[in-house]
Design a protein around this motif. Structure first.
Motif, PDB file in Angstrom:
ATOM      1  N   GLU A 296       0.842  -1.190   0.000  1.00 14.37           N
ATOM      2  CA  GLU A 296       0.000   0.000   0.000  1.00 14.37           C
ATOM      3  C   GLU A 296       0.876   1.239   0.000  1.00 14.37           C
ATOM      4  OE1 GLU A 296      -3.359   2.256   2.587  1.00 14.37           O
ATOM      5  OE2 GLU A 296      -3.435   0.061   2.533  1.00 14.37           O
ATOM      6  N   ILE A 297       0.662   2.088  -0.990  1.00 16.07           N
ATOM      7  CA  ILE A 297       1.399   3.338  -1.108  1.00 16.07           C
ATOM      8  C   ILE A 297       0.380   4.450  -1.285  1.00 16.07           C
ATOM      9  CG2 ILE A 297       3.109   4.647  -2.422  1.00 16.07           C
ATOM     10  CD1 ILE A 297       4.302   1.951  -3.325  1.00 16.07           C
ATOM     11  N   ASN A 298       0.321   5.331  -0.306  1.00 15.25           N
ATOM     12  CA  ASN A 298      -0.618   6.459  -0.333  1.00 15.25           C
ATOM     13  C   ASN A 298      -2.056   6.021  -0.608  1.00 15.25           C
ATOM     14  OD1 ASN A 298       1.531   8.158   0.187  1.00 15.25           O
ATOM     15  ND2 ASN A 298       1.866   8.653  -1.961  1.00 15.25           N
ATOM     16  N   GLY A 299      -2.461   4.933   0.023  1.00 13.71           N
ATOM     17  CA  GLY A 299      -3.843   4.475  -0.077  1.00 13.71           C
ATOM     18  C   GLY A 299      -4.157   3.603  -1.279  1.00 13.71           C
ATOM     19  N   VAL A 300      -3.177   3.308  -2.104  1.00 13.25           N
ATOM     20  CA  VAL A 300      -3.388   2.467  -3.281  1.00 13.25           C
ATOM     21  C   VAL A 300      -2.609   1.165  -3.109  1.00 13.25           C
ATOM     22  CG1 VAL A 300      -3.030   2.243  -5.792  1.00 13.25           C
ATOM     23  CG2 VAL A 300      -3.780   4.421  -4.820  1.00 13.25           C
ATOM     24  N   GLY A 301      -3.268   0.038  -3.375  1.00  9.04           N
ATOM     25  CA  GLY A 301      -2.604  -1.254  -3.302  1.00  9.04           C
ATOM     26  C   GLY A 301      -1.896  -1.565  -4.610  1.00  9.04           C
ATOM     27  N   TRP A 302      -0.617  -1.890  -4.538  1.00  9.41           N
ATOM     28  CA  TRP A 302       0.195  -2.207  -5.715  1.00  9.41           C
ATOM     29  C   TRP A 302       0.663  -3.655  -5.629  1.00  9.41           C
ATOM     30  CZ3 TRP A 302       0.842   1.082  -9.766  1.00  9.41           C
ATOM     31  CH2 TRP A 302       0.516   2.431  -9.559  1.00  9.41           C
TER      32      TRP A 302
ATOM     33  N   GLY B 144       9.236   5.736  -5.264  1.00 11.93           N
ATOM     34  CA  GLY B 144       8.979   7.148  -5.552  1.00 11.93           C
ATOM     35  C   GLY B 144       8.017   7.332  -6.709  1.00 11.93           C
ATOM     36  N   VAL B 145       8.212   6.562  -7.770  1.00 12.08           N
ATOM     37  CA  VAL B 145       7.337   6.639  -8.941  1.00 12.08           C
ATOM     38  C   VAL B 145       5.914   6.240  -8.547  1.00 12.08           C
ATOM     39  CG1 VAL B 145       6.838   5.639 -11.211  1.00 12.08           C
ATOM     40  CG2 VAL B 145       9.186   6.285 -10.619  1.00 12.08           C
ATOM     41  N   LEU B 146       5.769   5.129  -7.831  1.00  6.44           N
ATOM     42  CA  LEU B 146       4.441   4.655  -7.439  1.00  6.44           C
ATOM     43  C   LEU B 146       3.774   5.625  -6.468  1.00  6.44           C
ATOM     44  CD1 LEU B 146       5.142   0.828  -7.117  1.00  6.44           C
ATOM     45  CD2 LEU B 146       4.258   2.094  -9.098  1.00  6.44           C
ATOM     46  N   ALA B 147       4.558   6.246  -5.596  1.00  3.29           N
ATOM     47  CA  ALA B 147       3.996   7.246  -4.681  1.00  3.29           C
ATOM     48  C   ALA B 147       3.431   8.426  -5.464  1.00  3.29           C
ATOM     49  CB  ALA B 147       5.055   7.715  -3.687  1.00  3.29           C
ATOM     50  N   ASP B 148       4.158   8.872  -6.481  1.00  4.36           N
ATOM     51  CA  ASP B 148       3.686   9.997  -7.298  1.00  4.36           C
ATOM     52  C   ASP B 148       2.443   9.633  -8.112  1.00  4.36           C
ATOM     53  OD1 ASP B 148       5.713  11.591  -6.321  1.00  4.36           O
ATOM     54  OD2 ASP B 148       6.993  11.379  -8.090  1.00  4.36           O
ATOM     55  N   LEU B 149       2.334   8.368  -8.508  1.00  5.26           N
ATOM     56  CA  LEU B 149       1.173   7.940  -9.305  1.00  5.26           C
ATOM     57  C   LEU B 149      -0.026   7.555  -8.440  1.00  5.26           C
ATOM     58  CD1 LEU B 149       2.958   5.800 -12.050  1.00  5.26           C
ATOM     59  CD2 LEU B 149       1.927   8.078 -12.303  1.00  5.26           C
ATOM     60  N   SER B 150       0.198   7.288  -7.167  1.00  3.64           N
ATOM     61  CA  SER B 150      -0.885   6.806  -6.314  1.00  3.64           C
ATOM     62  C   SER B 150      -2.014   7.816  -6.137  1.00  3.64           C
ATOM     63  CB  SER B 150      -0.343   6.384  -4.952  1.00  3.64           C
ATOM     64  OG  SER B 150       0.370   5.169  -5.082  1.00  3.64           O
ATOM     65  N   LYS B 151      -1.711   9.098  -6.067  1.00  2.00           N
ATOM     66  CA  LYS B 151      -2.781  10.087  -5.884  1.00  2.00           C
ATOM     67  C   LYS B 151      -3.746  10.083  -7.074  1.00  2.00           C
ATOM     68  CE  LYS B 151      -3.873  14.847  -4.812  1.00  2.00           C
ATOM     69  NZ  LYS B 151      -3.373  16.192  -4.516  1.00  2.00           N
ATOM     70  N   PRO B 152      -3.266  10.233  -8.321  1.00  2.43           N
ATOM     71  CA  PRO B 152      -4.224  10.202  -9.426  1.00  2.43           C
ATOM     72  C   PRO B 152      -4.878   8.831  -9.619  1.00  2.43           C
ATOM     73  CG  PRO B 152      -1.985  10.483 -10.274  1.00  2.43           C
ATOM     74  CD  PRO B 152      -1.918  10.591  -8.782  1.00  2.43           C
ATOM     75  N   VAL B 153      -4.140   7.757  -9.391  1.00  6.14           N
ATOM     76  CA  VAL B 153      -4.723   6.416  -9.531  1.00  6.14           C
ATOM     77  C   VAL B 153      -5.794   6.197  -8.459  1.00  6.14           C
ATOM     78  CG1 VAL B 153      -4.248   3.936  -9.307  1.00  6.14           C
ATOM     79  CG2 VAL B 153      -2.734   5.377 -10.702  1.00  6.14           C
ATOM     80  N   GLY B 154      -5.517   6.599  -7.232  1.00  4.32           N
ATOM     81  CA  GLY B 154      -6.488   6.453  -6.146  1.00  4.32           C
ATOM     82  C   GLY B 154      -7.749   7.275  -6.364  1.00  4.32           C
ATOM     83  N   ALA B 155      -7.624   8.387  -7.054  1.00  3.26           N
ATOM     84  CA  ALA B 155      -8.780   9.249  -7.316  1.00  3.26           C
ATOM     85  C   ALA B 155      -9.759   8.631  -8.318  1.00  3.26           C
ATOM     86  CB  ALA B 155      -8.306  10.609  -7.807  1.00  3.26           C
ATOM     87  N   MET B 156      -9.369   7.558  -9.001  1.00  2.00           N
ATOM     88  CA  MET B 156     -10.270   6.900  -9.963  1.00  2.00           C
ATOM     89  C   MET B 156     -11.421   6.188  -9.253  1.00  2.00           C
ATOM     90  SD  MET B 156      -7.792   5.128 -12.836  1.00  2.00           S
ATOM     91  CE  MET B 156      -8.110   3.576 -12.103  1.00  2.00           C
ATOM     92  N   SER B 157     -11.198   5.712  -8.034  1.00  2.00           N
ATOM     93  CA  SER B 157     -12.214   4.949  -7.319  1.00  2.00           C
ATOM     94  C   SER B 157     -13.380   5.855  -6.927  1.00  2.00           C
ATOM     95  CB  SER B 157     -11.619   4.319  -6.061  1.00  2.00           C
ATOM     96  OG  SER B 157     -10.676   3.342  -6.437  1.00  2.00           O
ATOM     97  N   PRO B 158     -14.600   5.354  -7.055  1.00  2.00           N
ATOM     98  CA  PRO B 158     -15.777   6.177  -6.757  1.00  2.00           C
ATOM     99  C   PRO B 158     -15.764   6.769  -5.350  1.00  2.00           C
ATOM    100  CG  PRO B 158     -16.440   4.125  -7.805  1.00  2.00           C
ATOM    101  CD  PRO B 158     -14.970   4.040  -7.531  1.00  2.00           C
ATOM    102  N   GLN B 159     -15.308   6.027  -4.330  1.00  2.00           N
ATOM    103  CA  GLN B 159     -15.329   6.552  -2.965  1.00  2.00           C
ATOM    104  C   GLN B 159     -14.247   7.602  -2.743  1.00  2.00           C
ATOM    105  OE1 GLN B 159     -14.581   3.152  -3.381  1.00  2.00           O
ATOM    106  NE2 GLN B 159     -12.750   2.724  -2.219  1.00  2.00           N
ATOM    107  N   ALA B 160     -13.287   7.744  -3.705  1.00  5.70           N
ATOM    108  CA  ALA B 160     -12.218   8.723  -3.541  1.00  5.70           C
ATOM    109  C   ALA B 160     -12.729  10.148  -3.726  1.00  5.70           C
ATOM    110  CB  ALA B 160     -11.073   8.451  -4.518  1.00  5.70           C
ATOM    111  N   GLY B 161     -13.811  10.295  -4.493  1.00 12.29           N
ATOM    112  CA  GLY B 161     -14.335  11.619  -4.798  1.00 12.29           C
ATOM    113  C   GLY B 161     -14.910  12.226  -3.644  1.00 12.29           C
TER     114      GLY B 161
END
Length: 143
Positions: free
Chosen positions: A89-95, A126-143
């Motif tokens: 889990e990186i910034n709320g996203v499971g990888w 570092g790369v996954l941490a930077d991508l986790s915010k936009p990727v995590g925002a895709m989930s309906p509950q993220a909005g």
């Protein structure tokens, strides 16, 4: 095997100049809609690399540098991923880190799988941490 061929394609094309050829996935339904919202949210620079065009153009593909980092949204569930595998889990996203391909990571979200290939010389965390915010925002509950 398909992911291995994709990684090989990226490494082969690195340094060729112009648009990088990446096979775009074909997500459907909710995954396609979520992936369409991801594209404009992705960073223009990632780990010091500028975002570059891919060929064919696709809203489901993003590339940074000369194919050093590539993202494909809406890919199938990784064949190697078992239901009991633990995700990082990186910034709320499971990888999911593919144990057979140390450069391949897949984000597991409620709506889509997002595959990221990171070439040697770049820090995956570092790369996954930077991508986790936009990727995590895709989930309906993220909005």
């Amino acid at each position: 095997m398909r992911a291995a061929a994709f990684v090989l394609l990226l490494l082969t094309l690195a340094g060729c100049g112009g648009a990088v050829q990446v096979e775009p996935p074909v997500p459907e339904g909710e995954a396609a809609a979520a992936c369409a919202t991801l594209a404009p949210a992705l960073p223009q620079t990632l780990d010091g690399l500028a975002r570059t065009p891919s060929s064919p153009e696709s809203p489901y593909v993003a590339v940074w540098g000369e194919a050093e980092i590539a993202l494909r949204c809406g890919v199938p569930r990784p064949a190697r991923m078992a239901p009991t595998d633990q995700l990082q889990e990186i910034n709320g996203v499971g990888w999911f880190a593919d144990p057979d391909r140390p450069t391949l990571f897949t984000a597991v979200t409620d709506v889509a799988y997002v595959e990221v290939t990171i070439a040697a010389g770049h820090t995956a965390a570092g790369v996954l941490a930077d991508l986790s915010k936009p990727v995590g925002a895709m989930s309906p509950q993220a909005g």
